[in-house]
Design an enzyme around this catalytic site. Structure first.
Site, PDB file in Angstrom:
ATOM      1  CB  THR A 125      -0.899   0.002   1.255  1.00  0.00           C
ATOM      2  OG1 THR A 125      -1.522   1.277   1.380  1.00  0.00           O
ATOM      3  CG2 THR A 125      -0.111  -0.272   2.543  1.00  0.00           C
ATOM      4  CG  ASP A 126      -1.115   4.964  -0.979  1.00  0.00           C
ATOM      5  OD1 ASP A 126      -1.651   4.340  -0.040  1.00  0.00           O
ATOM      6  OD2 ASP A 126      -1.726   5.831  -1.638  1.00  0.00           O
ATOM      7  CD  GLU A 127      -3.243   3.678   4.487  1.00  0.00           C
ATOM      8  OE1 GLU A 127      -3.030   3.490   5.686  1.00  0.00           O
ATOM      9  OE2 GLU A 127      -4.384   3.762   3.997  1.00  0.00           O
ATOM     10  CE1 TYR A 150      -3.309  -2.504   6.023  1.00  0.00           C
ATOM     11  CE2 TYR A 150      -3.073  -0.164   5.489  1.00  0.00           C
ATOM     12  CZ  TYR A 150      -3.209  -1.485   5.087  1.00  0.00           C
ATOM     13  OH  TYR A 150      -3.238  -1.790   3.743  1.00  0.00           O
ATOM     14  CE  LYS A 154      -0.149  -4.483   3.140  1.00  0.00           C
ATOM     15  NZ  LYS A 154      -0.630  -5.820   2.627  1.00  0.00           N
TER      16      LYS A 154
HETATM   17  P1  NAD Z   1      -9.983  -6.948   2.806  1.00  0.00           P
HETATM   18  O1  NAD Z   1      -9.911  -6.635   4.262  1.00  0.00           O
HETATM   19  O2  NAD Z   1     -11.217  -6.643   2.048  1.00  0.00           O
HETATM   20  O3  NAD Z   1      -9.659  -8.484   2.575  1.00  0.00           O
HETATM   21  C1  NAD Z   1      -8.656  -9.167   3.276  1.00  0.00           C
HETATM   22  C2  NAD Z   1      -8.860 -10.667   3.062  1.00  0.00           C
HETATM   23  O4  NAD Z   1      -7.800 -11.354   3.729  1.00  0.00           O
HETATM   24  C3  NAD Z   1     -10.169 -11.208   3.643  1.00  0.00           C
HETATM   25  O5  NAD Z   1     -10.794 -12.065   2.719  1.00  0.00           O
HETATM   26  C4  NAD Z   1      -9.733 -11.965   4.889  1.00  0.00           C
HETATM   27  O6  NAD Z   1     -10.593 -13.041   5.214  1.00  0.00           O
HETATM   28  C5  NAD Z   1      -8.356 -12.445   4.467  1.00  0.00           C
HETATM   29  N1  NAD Z   1      -7.479 -12.718   5.619  1.00  0.00           N
HETATM   30  C6  NAD Z   1      -7.275 -11.933   6.708  1.00  0.00           C
HETATM   31  N2  NAD Z   1      -6.427 -12.525   7.557  1.00  0.00           N
HETATM   32  C7  NAD Z   1      -6.059 -13.705   6.986  1.00  0.00           C
HETATM   33  C8  NAD Z   1      -5.180 -14.749   7.368  1.00  0.00           C
HETATM   34  N3  NAD Z   1      -4.508 -14.694   8.531  1.00  0.00           N
HETATM   35  N4  NAD Z   1      -5.022 -15.806   6.538  1.00  0.00           N
HETATM   36  C9  NAD Z   1      -5.717 -15.862   5.363  1.00  0.00           C
HETATM   37  N5  NAD Z   1      -6.566 -14.911   4.959  1.00  0.00           N
HETATM   38  C10 NAD Z   1      -6.733 -13.833   5.752  1.00  0.00           C
HETATM   39  O7  NAD Z   1      -8.719  -6.189   2.174  1.00  0.00           O
HETATM   40  P2  NAD Z   1      -8.552  -5.513   0.730  1.00  0.00           P
HETATM   41  O8  NAD Z   1      -9.016  -4.119   0.789  1.00  0.00           O
HETATM   42  O9  NAD Z   1      -9.081  -6.434  -0.307  1.00  0.00           O
HETATM   43  O10 NAD Z   1      -6.964  -5.474   0.641  1.00  0.00           O
HETATM   44  C11 NAD Z   1      -6.235  -6.554   0.059  1.00  0.00           C
HETATM   45  C12 NAD Z   1      -4.755  -6.232   0.123  1.00  0.00           C
HETATM   46  O11 NAD Z   1      -4.484  -5.023  -0.571  1.00  0.00           O
HETATM   47  C13 NAD Z   1      -4.246  -6.026   1.550  1.00  0.00           C
HETATM   48  O12 NAD Z   1      -2.968  -6.605   1.644  1.00  0.00           O
HETATM   49  C14 NAD Z   1      -4.162  -4.515   1.695  1.00  0.00           C
HETATM   50  O13 NAD Z   1      -3.158  -4.146   2.608  1.00  0.00           O
HETATM   51  C15 NAD Z   1      -3.809  -4.096   0.274  1.00  0.00           C
HETATM   52  N6  NAD Z   1      -4.257  -2.750  -0.136  1.00  0.00           N
HETATM   53  C16 NAD Z   1      -5.566  -2.391  -0.034  1.00  0.00           C
HETATM   54  C17 NAD Z   1      -5.975  -1.125  -0.494  1.00  0.00           C
HETATM   55  C18 NAD Z   1      -7.409  -0.688  -0.431  1.00  0.00           C
HETATM   56  O14 NAD Z   1      -7.698   0.468  -0.772  1.00  0.00           O
HETATM   57  N7  NAD Z   1      -8.353  -1.527  -0.044  1.00  0.00           N
HETATM   58  C19 NAD Z   1      -5.039  -0.254  -1.038  1.00  0.00           C
HETATM   59  C20 NAD Z   1      -3.698  -0.658  -1.112  1.00  0.00           C
HETATM   60  C21 NAD Z   1      -3.330  -1.918  -0.680  1.00  0.00           C
HETATM   61  O1  TDX Z   2     -16.109   6.960   8.431  1.00  0.00           O
HETATM   62  C1  TDX Z   2     -15.096   7.397   7.883  1.00  0.00           C
HETATM   63  N1  TDX Z   2     -14.899   8.743   7.794  1.00  0.00           N
HETATM   64  C2  TDX Z   2     -13.798   9.309   7.229  1.00  0.00           C
HETATM   65  O2  TDX Z   2     -13.666  10.542   7.179  1.00  0.00           O
HETATM   66  C3  TDX Z   2     -14.088   6.534   7.332  1.00  0.00           C
HETATM   67  C4  TDX Z   2     -14.246   5.039   7.404  1.00  0.00           C
HETATM   68  C5  TDX Z   2     -12.979   7.114   6.746  1.00  0.00           C
HETATM   69  N2  TDX Z   2     -12.822   8.462   6.714  1.00  0.00           N
HETATM   70  C6  TDX Z   2     -11.621   9.030   6.063  1.00  0.00           C
HETATM   71  C7  TDX Z   2     -10.308   8.492   6.558  1.00  0.00           C
HETATM   72  C8  TDX Z   2      -9.433   8.560   5.319  1.00  0.00           C
HETATM   73  O3  TDX Z   2      -8.869   9.861   5.193  1.00  0.00           O
HETATM   74  O4  TDX Z   2     -11.702   8.665   4.676  1.00  0.00           O
HETATM   75  C9  TDX Z   2     -10.403   8.331   4.167  1.00  0.00           C
HETATM   76  C10 TDX Z   2     -10.434   6.895   3.655  1.00  0.00           C
HETATM   77  O5  TDX Z   2     -10.555   6.058   4.795  1.00  0.00           O
HETATM   78  P1  TDX Z   2     -10.584   4.451   4.661  1.00  0.00           P
HETATM   79  O6  TDX Z   2     -11.645   4.056   3.708  1.00  0.00           O
HETATM   80  O7  TDX Z   2     -10.594   3.898   6.041  1.00  0.00           O
HETATM   81  O8  TDX Z   2      -9.203   4.173   3.916  1.00  0.00           O
HETATM   82  P2  TDX Z   2      -7.680   4.526   4.289  1.00  0.00           P
HETATM   83  O9  TDX Z   2      -7.490   4.725   5.737  1.00  0.00           O
HETATM   84  O10 TDX Z   2      -7.231   5.627   3.375  1.00  0.00           O
HETATM   85  O11 TDX Z   2      -6.961   3.140   3.865  1.00  0.00           O
HETATM   86  C11 TDX Z   2      -7.356   2.422   2.665  1.00  0.00           C
HETATM   87  O12 TDX Z   2      -6.456   2.676   1.624  1.00  0.00           O
HETATM   88  C12 TDX Z   2      -5.153   2.149   1.735  1.00  0.00           C
HETATM   89  C13 TDX Z   2      -7.428   0.929   2.946  1.00  0.00           C
HETATM   90  O13 TDX Z   2      -8.328   0.678   4.008  1.00  0.00           O
HETATM   91  C14 TDX Z   2      -6.068   0.365   3.243  1.00  0.00           C
HETATM   92  O14 TDX Z   2      -6.147  -1.054   3.390  1.00  0.00           O
HETATM   93  C15 TDX Z   2      -5.152   0.680   2.082  1.00  0.00           C
HETATM   94  O15 TDX Z   2      -3.842   0.259   2.341  1.00  0.00           O
END
Ligand code: NAD
Ligand code: TDX
Length: 336
Positions: A125-127, A150, A154
């Protein structure tokens, strides 16, 4: 060619599994997922009987389990999506983030090393880069400066991936992607939460002043990027993935309200997230120039498609918000 995709029942993982099962009928995709609160096999209903797809339930941090799986099946590629992914949950309960995101990654790296996989791809992730001021972009050379439990977990995982490449010669890639959105996004995250609350005429909780910026990427464009890195990424390299779609949170929420024809009076400013990163913005030049990646969606087309999907798939999210998630939601926002 056999692929192990971990976390394939989550948001991005399920979109990726579908993309690969449909695009590569000659590959076999094994989806390993623990089915935590975020994992949902309903996300994969349409492909669950495909002949090139298998689901396995298990924990990436369970070394014996992982070792047995790799002994039973020979994987060519390992793609690790499995993670605890929600920043707010990492503030209230960091332990599971270290366990899954760091120890789980290490268990997979050991198996990938011991069983000689052709490539290990870590979905990051970019985070991990921390936060930006008003200008500038994250490049692959930006130092890691994670600010939440988190993102720290990562970043720790990314460093292990790098170390297994440098020390043991494991073929790896790391992708670092900005905020994804699209179908099957779990309703604790900003965009689906706001769509669903607005449809219920419930308050839309905005953290702080609402001016934090995220760089939004449609999940299908992310899947395409991972496909390119898997097949053509240079060994040991990191690739940033981002859509050039910077928006403040308040802009996102107003866009959703407008498209749903709901009033802005639903917006409720609440206490800020501790350690809340101010701005993320990705420079994806390397991915575009080296691997020819081109996103298909603009933010306008992507958000329209996403809102439409949530309107047409109420059963999917009603099942989720009526369960255990409901009590999480109440403790999270009930007293703000
Ligand atoms: P998500 O939370 O929707 O899904 C995570 C999945 O991992 C779930 O299906 C969960 O059951 C499974 N999981 C959790 N713990 C586990 C374990 N111990 N063993 C096996 N499976 C397990 O997450 P997402 O948003 O789909 O993110 C997927 C990946 O992408 C993550 O690694 C996250 O850090 C990365 N990522 C997400 C975003 C975003 O915006 N959502 C952005 C950048 C990177
Ligand atoms: O209720 C809310 N109100 C609010 O203002 C929530 C849930 C979020 N926010 C803000 C926080 C962030 O600035 O919105 C922005 C986005 O929040 P999230 O959806 O929680 O995402 P973020 O924290 O940016 O992280 C997501 O992007 C990077 C994913 O959850 C991560 O897994 C990924 O790595």
């Amino acid at each position: 060619m056999k692929l192990l995709v971990t976390g394939g029942a989550g948001f991005i993982g399920s979109n990726f599994v579908r993309y690969m099962v449909n695009k590569y009928p000659e590959y076999h995709i094994v989806n390993l997922d623990l089915l935590t609160y975020a994992g949902n096999l309903e996300n994969l209903k349409d492909i669950e009987t495909a002949s090139n797809y298998t689901f396995v339930k298990g924990d990436i941090a369970d070394r014996d389990f992982v070792n047995n799986l790799f002994t039973e099946q020979k994987f060519d590629y390992v793609l690790n999506f499995a993670a605890e992914s929600h920043v707010d949950r990492s503030i209230t309960n960091p332990d599971i983030f270290v366990q899954t995101n760091i120890q789980g990654t290490q268990a997979l790296l050991d198996a990938a090393k011991n069983f000689g996989v052709k490539k290990y791809l870590q979905v990051s992730t970019d985070e991990v880069y921390g936060t930006l001021g008003e200008t500038g972009y994250f490049t692959e050379e930006t130092p890691l400066a994670a600010n939440s439990p988190y993102s720290a977990s990562k970043a720790g995982a990314d460093l292990l991936v790098r170390a297994y490449h440098e020390t043991f010669g494991l073929p790896v890639n790391i992708t670092r992607c900005s905020n994804n959105y699209g179908p099957f996004h779990f309703p604790e995250k900003l965009i689906p939460l706001m769509i669903i609350n607005a449809l219920h005429d419930k308050p839309l909780p905005i953290y702080g002043d609402g001016l934090n910026v995220r760089d939004w990427l449609h999940v299908e464009d992310h899947c395409q990027a991972i496909d390119l890195v898997l097949h053509n990424g240079r060994n040991g390299e990191v690739y940033n993935v981002g859509g050039n779609n910077e928006r403040t949170n308040i802009e996102i929420v107003k866009t959703i309200l407008k498209q749903l024809d709901k009033p802005e009076s639903l917006i409720k400013y609440v206490t800020d997230r501790p350690g809340h990163d101010r701005r993320y913005a990705i420079d994806a030049t390397k991915l575009r120039t080296e691997l020819g990646w081109q996103p298909k969606y603009t933010f306008d087309t992507g958000i329209e498609q996403t809102i439409k999907w949530y309107l047409e798939n109420k059963d999917w999210w009603e099942n989720i918000i009526s369960g255990e998630y409901q009590s999480y939601f109440e403790t999270q926002y009930g007293n703000r």
